[in-house]
Design an enzyme around this catalytic site. Structure first.
Site, PDB file in Angstrom:
ATOM      1  N   GLY A 291      43.720  55.536  47.340  1.00  0.00           N
ATOM      2  CA  GLY A 291      42.571  56.353  46.949  1.00  0.00           C
ATOM      3  C   GLY A 291      42.084  56.098  45.537  1.00  0.00           C
ATOM      4  O   GLY A 291      41.264  56.848  45.013  1.00  0.00           O
TER       5      GLY A 291
ATOM      6  N   SER B  33      43.485  51.423  49.165  1.00  0.00           N
ATOM      7  CA  SER B  33      42.153  50.938  48.786  1.00  0.00           C
ATOM      8  C   SER B  33      41.736  49.667  49.529  1.00  0.00           C
ATOM      9  O   SER B  33      41.121  48.782  48.944  1.00  0.00           O
ATOM     10  CB  SER B  33      42.070  50.740  47.262  1.00  0.00           C
TER      11      SER B  33
ATOM     12  N   ASN C  19      43.557  56.180  58.777  1.00  0.00           N
ATOM     13  CA  ASN C  19      44.173  57.472  58.442  1.00  0.00           C
ATOM     14  C   ASN C  19      43.080  58.361  57.863  1.00  0.00           C
ATOM     15  O   ASN C  19      42.692  58.198  56.715  1.00  0.00           O
ATOM     16  CB  ASN C  19      45.299  57.220  57.420  1.00  0.00           C
TER      17      ASN C  19
ATOM     18  N   HIS D 204      54.154  59.396  54.918  1.00  0.00           N
ATOM     19  CA  HIS D 204      53.057  59.009  54.020  1.00  0.00           C
ATOM     20  C   HIS D 204      53.349  59.517  52.608  1.00  0.00           C
ATOM     21  O   HIS D 204      53.940  60.590  52.434  1.00  0.00           O
ATOM     22  CB  HIS D 204      51.732  59.578  54.532  1.00  0.00           C
TER      23      HIS D 204
ATOM     24  N   GLU E 140      52.538  50.922  51.204  1.00  0.00           N
ATOM     25  CA  GLU E 140      51.410  51.546  50.509  1.00  0.00           C
ATOM     26  C   GLU E 140      51.805  51.898  49.082  1.00  0.00           C
ATOM     27  O   GLU E 140      52.373  52.980  48.844  1.00  0.00           O
ATOM     28  CB  GLU E 140      50.984  52.819  51.241  1.00  0.00           C
TER      29      GLU E 140
ATOM     30  N   GLU F   7      51.597  60.949  50.527  1.00  0.00           N
ATOM     31  CA  GLU F   7      51.091  62.300  50.245  1.00  0.00           C
ATOM     32  C   GLU F   7      52.026  63.359  50.807  1.00  0.00           C
ATOM     33  O   GLU F   7      52.141  64.458  50.247  1.00  0.00           O
ATOM     34  CB  GLU F   7      49.650  62.439  50.788  1.00  0.00           C
TER      35      GLU F   7
ATOM     36  N   LYS G  38      43.180  61.369  57.115  1.00  0.00           N
ATOM     37  CA  LYS G  38      43.708  62.423  56.216  1.00  0.00           C
ATOM     38  C   LYS G  38      43.057  63.767  56.549  1.00  0.00           C
ATOM     39  O   LYS G  38      42.736  64.016  57.709  1.00  0.00           O
ATOM     40  CB  LYS G  38      43.505  62.009  54.754  1.00  0.00           C
TER      41      LYS G  38
HETATM   42  P1  PGA Z   1      43.045  54.634  50.894  1.00  0.00           P
HETATM   43  O1  PGA Z   1      44.289  55.376  51.614  1.00  0.00           O
HETATM   44  O2  PGA Z   1      42.609  53.525  51.808  1.00  0.00           O
HETATM   45  O3  PGA Z   1      41.991  55.709  50.764  1.00  0.00           O
HETATM   46  O4  PGA Z   1      43.530  54.133  49.588  1.00  0.00           O
HETATM   47  C1  PGA Z   1      45.256  54.655  52.310  1.00  0.00           C
HETATM   48  C2  PGA Z   1      46.320  55.592  52.824  1.00  0.00           C
HETATM   49  O5  PGA Z   1      46.707  56.527  52.111  1.00  0.00           O
HETATM   50  O6  PGA Z   1      46.813  55.437  53.964  1.00  0.00           O
END
Ligand code: PGA
Length: 252
Positions: free
Chosen positions: A173, A213, A9, A95, A167, A97, A11
Site C-alpha cells: 500500500g 504495490s 485481495n 496477511h 509481501e 495486516e 481488503k
Molecule cells: P497492495 O497490497 O497491492 O495495495 O500493496 C498488497 C497486499 O496487501 O496483499
C-alpha cells in the site's frame, strides 16, 4: 513449469454492488482464458454474492481470513467450513495486516492453515519483513521464523494445496514495490527454506506470489523473475482494468 497465479485481495473495500460490478468485469475481461490462475478475495459479507458471479468461470473465490474451528462459541469469527459452504476455494492466512493490527502469531496462523486445509480450502500464506527488519539485515531470519512457525507440521502433500505470498510490509500500500531483484532473492530464499521444511520437490512446485504495490506498470518485470510465480494484488485489484492488465502481464 509453475503456472502463474494472480489473486486480488480487496481488503476492507467495496460495497455489494460495486463488488459485483468489479467481479463481473473481471469475469468478462478474462473470458475463458486459463493461461494464468486468477482469484478474487472479497470481504466476508459479499463472498456469497460474488461467488455467484464467478461460479462456472475461471475466476476463483477466496476469503481474506478464517478462524481455526468449524463451529462454536467464537463470536465474530468465520470458519473454514463456512467459507467452503459459500463457494470459496481459497483463503488468505497470515496477511501482514492481520499480524500487525490483530496480533496474529505464527502459532495461530499455523493453526488456521491446518484448519483451512482440513476443510479442503487452498491457502495463500502471507509472510514478509518490515522496513526496520530489512534495514537491520534481518529479512532472512524473519522469513525463516515466519515460515518455520506457520508451516509447522505441514507435509509435502499438504503443501500442494498451498501458495506462499512474499509481501514485504514496507511495500504494501505504499507505492514502493520491491525491485525485481529483491523479490527474486527473497523468493529463492523462501523456496529453499520451504524445501527444508516440507520437502524439496514440493517446494519446487510451490507457487510463490509477490505482493506489495503490484501495478500494471511493474507487474511484467516482477513476474518475469524465475521464482516470482504470481502476485497478490491489493489496491490495483479494485479496478478491473488494472487487475486484468496485471493478469495479462502474467502471460509470458
Ligand atoms: P497492495 O497490497 O497491492 O495495495 O500493496 C498488497 C497486499 O496487501 O496483499
Amino acid at each position: 513449469m509453475r503456472k502463474k497465479f494472480i489473486a486480488g485481495n480487496w481488503k476492507m473495500n467495496t460495497r455489494s454492488i460495486d463488488g459485483e460490478l468489479l467481479a463481473s468485469a473481471i469475469v468478462k475481461g478474462l473470458g475463458s482464458d486459463t493461461r494464468v490462475d486468477v482469484a478474487v478475495c472479497p470481504p466476508f459479507p459479499f463472498l456469497s454474492r460474488i461467488g455467484q458471479v464467478v461460479r462456472g468461470t475461471p475466476v476463483g473465490l477466496g476469503a481474506q481470513n478464517c478462524y481455526l474451528k468449524d463451529d462454536g462459541a467464537f463470536t465474530g469469527e468465520v470458519s473454514p467450513a463456512m467459507l467452503v459452504d459459500v463457494g470459496c476455494q481459497w483463503v488468505i492466512v497470515g496477511h501482514s495486516e492481520r499480524r500487525q493490527f490483530f496480533g496474529e502469531s505464527d502459532k495461530l496462523i499455523n493453526q488456521k492453515v491446518h484448519a483451512a486445509l482440513k476443510a479442503k480450502l487452498r491457502v495463500i500464506l502471507c509472510i514478509g519483513e518490515t522496513l526496520d527488519e530489512r534495514n537491520g539485515n534481518r529479512m532472512k531470519p524473519v522469513l525463516n521464523t515466519q515460515l518455520a512457525g506457520s508451516l509447522a507440521d505441514i507435509s509435502s502433500e499438504q503443501l500442494k494445496s498451498m501458495v506462499v505470498a512474499y509481501e514485504p510490509v514496507w511495500a504494501i500500500g505504499t507505492g514502493v514495490n520491491a525491485t525485481p531483484q529483491q523479490a527474486q532473492e527473497a523468493h529463492v530464499f523462501v523456496r529453499e527454506r520451504v524445501g527444508q521444511l516440507c520437502g524439496e520437490s514440493a517446494a519446487q512446485s510451490l507457487v510463490i506470489q509477490y505482493g506489495g504495490s503490484v501495478k500494471p506498470d511493474n507487474a511484467a518485470v516482477l513476474l518475469s523473475q524465475p521464482d516470482v510465480d504470481g502476485a497478490l494484488v491489493g489496491g490495483a485489484s479494485l479496478k478491473a482494468d488494472d487487475f486484468l492488465a496485471i493478469v495479462r502481464a502474467g502471460i509470458q
